[in-house]
Design an enzyme around this catalytic site. Structure first.
Site, PDB file in Angstrom:
ATOM      1  N   GLN A 111      30.633  13.345   9.684  1.00  0.00           N
ATOM      2  CA  GLN A 111      31.359  14.338   8.886  1.00  0.00           C
ATOM      3  C   GLN A 111      32.604  14.837   9.593  1.00  0.00           C
ATOM      4  O   GLN A 111      33.597  15.170   8.954  1.00  0.00           O
ATOM      5  CB  GLN A 111      30.437  15.534   8.605  1.00  0.00           C
ATOM      6  CG  GLN A 111      29.218  15.177   7.796  1.00  0.00           C
ATOM      7  CD  GLN A 111      28.123  16.224   7.947  1.00  0.00           C
ATOM      8  OE1 GLN A 111      28.075  17.184   7.212  1.00  0.00           O
ATOM      9  NE2 GLN A 111      27.245  16.025   8.923  1.00  0.00           N
ATOM     10  N   ARG A 112      32.546  14.903  10.915  1.00  0.00           N
ATOM     11  CA  ARG A 112      33.676  15.470  11.644  1.00  0.00           C
ATOM     12  C   ARG A 112      34.518  14.433  12.378  1.00  0.00           C
ATOM     13  O   ARG A 112      35.610  14.755  12.845  1.00  0.00           O
ATOM     14  CB  ARG A 112      33.188  16.537  12.623  1.00  0.00           C
ATOM     15  CG  ARG A 112      32.350  16.026  13.770  1.00  0.00           C
ATOM     16  CD  ARG A 112      32.088  17.150  14.773  1.00  0.00           C
ATOM     17  NE  ARG A 112      31.299  16.681  15.899  1.00  0.00           N
ATOM     18  CZ  ARG A 112      30.140  17.221  16.270  1.00  0.00           C
ATOM     19  NH1 ARG A 112      29.634  18.216  15.584  1.00  0.00           N
ATOM     20  NH2 ARG A 112      29.491  16.762  17.316  1.00  0.00           N
ATOM     21  N   ASP A 145      34.310  23.265   9.715  1.00  0.00           N
ATOM     22  CA  ASP A 145      33.408  24.283   9.189  1.00  0.00           C
ATOM     23  C   ASP A 145      34.117  25.272   8.261  1.00  0.00           C
ATOM     24  O   ASP A 145      33.462  25.961   7.479  1.00  0.00           O
ATOM     25  CB  ASP A 145      32.744  25.052  10.335  1.00  0.00           C
ATOM     26  CG  ASP A 145      31.800  24.180  11.138  1.00  0.00           C
ATOM     27  OD1 ASP A 145      31.138  23.323  10.532  1.00  0.00           O
ATOM     28  OD2 ASP A 145      31.718  24.354  12.364  1.00  0.00           O
TER      29      ASP A 145
END
Length: 282
Positions: A172-173, A24
């Protein structure tokens, strides 16, 4: 911070330091965080691939790509790195740092057809209106975690064009396929710096990244230490000056910030089955 304070009060010798990692990229007092560069590279690469796929349509189409970021739009902003030239997709990018107006959004999509009949729109999961209401709360029928479907239906019904939505979700992570060598090397450096800081007696600190640039613009990163008490419960968002005035894109300043972080390819070790050989616990 609590562990460090407790050890000091009780007279224990243990030292506690935090080596951050978050895709993030929303921690204060650090230029960026380990993990963001690789996730940003994954987002940009995937958006570029989706753009190529969307270009097969000869009639007007809109693809909504939903990207992680409830309150900070760093990852969604990284989708701008997918562009190969000025005017390339994604043509519209919306972050949670600015209010989202669905009527202005529809006008922007309509105008984007002047550039490309296939429009890619990247949106943070946390986009909200000027009253703070999340767009995902507009329509309970599509679910609070699939607001991309709401925008898809909005475009299809109001503009009468082909529309679809794609949620990048947890890939995404967790995907290592697009790992950035810069990100990997900086993560290792942060770990080494943290261990040395602990051996030097530091405690209650977080390892930070400090960006240095030479006269020729070469990117250099150094490690530093920050008091975790000044970092916890704080959230670093994308600076307003890195977002266009109409809130539908990011500026070149963001591109210059993010591009160095996605550089370099890591060769992922694979087993005989051709799949990545990740370390795991049974």
């Amino acid at each position: 911070k609590k562990l460090s304070d407790y050890a000091i009060v009780k007279g224990h010798k243990q030292k506690f330091l935090g080596v951050p990692k978050t895709i993030d990229n929303d921690l204060a007092l650090t230029d960026h965080t380990p993990g963001f560069g690789s996730a940003a590279r994954y987002v940009a690469s995937t958006v570029r691939e989706i753009t190529i796929d969307a270009n097969v349509y000869e009639k007007k189409s809109v693809t909504i790509i939903e990207i992680m970021g409830r309150h900070a739009g760093w990852l969604t902003a990284a989708s701008a790195l997918a562009r190969k030239y000025t005017g390339d997709n994604p043509l519209l990018i919306y972050l949670p740092e600015t209010a989202f107006d669905q009527e202005e959004f529809l006008k922007a999509v309509e105008k984007s057809f002047e550039k490309n009949c296939n429009v890619i729109v990247c949106v943070s999961e946390g986009i909200h209106d000027d009253k703070g209401t999340f767009i995902c709360e507009y329509d309970n029928s599509v679910g609070t975690d699939t607001f991309g479907k709401y925008l898809e239906n909005l475009v299809r019904n109001r503009l009468g064009v082909k529309a679809r939505s794609v949620e990048l979700n947890v890939s995404q992570r967790c995907s290592a396929s697009m790992m950035s060598a810069t990100d990997q090397q900086e993560a290792i450096k942060a770990g080494e710096f943290g261990v040395q800081a602990a051996l030097n007696g530091e405690t209650g600190k977080m390892i930070s990244f400090i960006r240095k640039e030479t006269s020729d613009g070469t990117y250099i990163m150094e490690c530093g230490l920050e008091d975790v008490n000044a970092i916890c419960n704080e959230e670093k968002t994308v600076p307003s000056e890195w977002i266009t005035e109409d809130g539908s894109d990011v500026t070149e300043a963001f591109i210059n910030y993010a591009r160095p972080l996605i550089q370099g390819t890591v060769q992922i070790p694979c087993g005989e089955d051709g799949l990545p050989s990740f370390v795991y616990r049974k």
